[in-house]
Design a protein around this motif. Structure first.
Motif, PDB file in Angstrom:
ATOM      1  N   UNK A  52     -86.138 -27.457  92.575  1.00 13.67           N
ATOM      2  CA  UNK A  52     -84.690 -27.636  92.661  1.00 13.67           C
ATOM      3  C   UNK A  52     -84.153 -28.612  91.636  1.00 13.67           C
ATOM      4  N   UNK A  53     -82.834 -28.738  91.629  1.00 16.29           N
ATOM      5  CA  UNK A  53     -82.176 -29.696  90.731  1.00 16.29           C
ATOM      6  C   UNK A  53     -82.502 -31.110  91.183  1.00 16.29           C
ATOM      7  N   UNK A  54     -82.527 -32.025  90.222  1.00 11.63           N
ATOM      8  CA  UNK A  54     -82.876 -33.398  90.542  1.00 11.63           C
ATOM      9  C   UNK A  54     -81.803 -34.386  90.152  1.00 11.63           C
ATOM     10  N   UNK A  79     -85.402 -43.530  96.879  1.00 11.14           N
ATOM     11  CA  UNK A  79     -85.901 -42.157  97.014  1.00 11.14           C
ATOM     12  C   UNK A  79     -85.945 -41.821  98.500  1.00 11.14           C
ATOM     13  N   UNK A  80     -85.251 -40.767  98.898  1.00  6.78           N
ATOM     14  CA  UNK A  80     -85.207 -40.367 100.310  1.00  6.78           C
ATOM     15  C   UNK A  80     -86.567 -39.829 100.763  1.00  6.78           C
ATOM     16  N   UNK A  81     -86.809 -39.909 102.051  1.00  7.35           N
ATOM     17  CA  UNK A  81     -88.009 -39.298 102.625  1.00  7.35           C
ATOM     18  C   UNK A  81     -88.012 -37.805 102.306  1.00  7.35           C
ATOM     19  N   UNK A  82     -89.208 -37.234 102.218  1.00  3.94           N
ATOM     20  CA  UNK A  82     -89.399 -35.806 101.943  1.00  3.94           C
ATOM     21  C   UNK A  82     -88.830 -35.418 100.583  1.00  3.94           C
ATOM     22  N   UNK A  83     -89.188 -36.208  99.562  1.00  4.32           N
ATOM     23  CA  UNK A  83     -88.714 -35.968  98.192  1.00  4.32           C
ATOM     24  C   UNK A  83     -89.862 -35.973  97.197  1.00  4.32           C
ATOM     25  N   UNK A  84     -89.690 -35.171  96.159  1.00 11.62           N
ATOM     26  CA  UNK A  84     -90.592 -35.163  95.007  1.00 11.62           C
ATOM     27  C   UNK A  84     -90.072 -36.132  93.954  1.00 11.62           C
ATOM     28  N   UNK A  85     -90.978 -36.705  93.184  1.00  6.90           N
ATOM     29  CA  UNK A  85     -90.629 -37.336  91.904  1.00  6.90           C
ATOM     30  C   UNK A  85     -91.149 -36.409  90.825  1.00  6.90           C
TER      31      UNK A  85
END
Length: 108
Positions: A52-54, A79-85
């Motif tokens: 997805x968009x970041x 950075x929110x929980x359940x997030x990719x970097x």
């Protein structure tokens, strides 16, 4: 806590998954440099899905050179929980052998 990535032969448009965070974290510090070349311009995006968009963690891209650099202030370091970097390379000057990045973060 820290995470580290060494990207071999970075090129513009590289899009590399870093850790997925199950809990909310705050980026506190980033140390970065390239080896054997001029520079590499990049940012780290926070994404709710891998494809997805970041949202960039910093409003300005980072420029890594052969001199170590440190950043300790970010426009969007939470950075929110359940997030990719995701490491997003914007451009490269010369032919860096490696882009080395270490990220220090704390769990919220």
């Amino acid at each position: 806590r820290t995470i580290h990535i060494t990207l071999e032969s970075p090129v513009a448009a590289d899009n590399i998954a870093l850790p997925y965070f199950f809990q909310a974290v705050t980026i506190r510090e980033i140390e970065h440099a390239v080896t054997a070349a001029t520079n590499c311009i990049w940012n780290i995006e926070k994404r709710s899905t891998r494809g997805g968009a970041g949202t960039d963690i910093n409003s300005s891209d980072f420029t890594s050179t052969t001199t170590d650099a440190n950043a300790a202030s970010f426009s969007s370091g939470g950075v929110a929980a359940d997030s990719w970097l995701v490491l997003a390379v914007t451009s490269v000057s010369g032919t860096p052998a490696q882009l080395c990045i270490t990220i220090r973060y704390t769990e919220d």
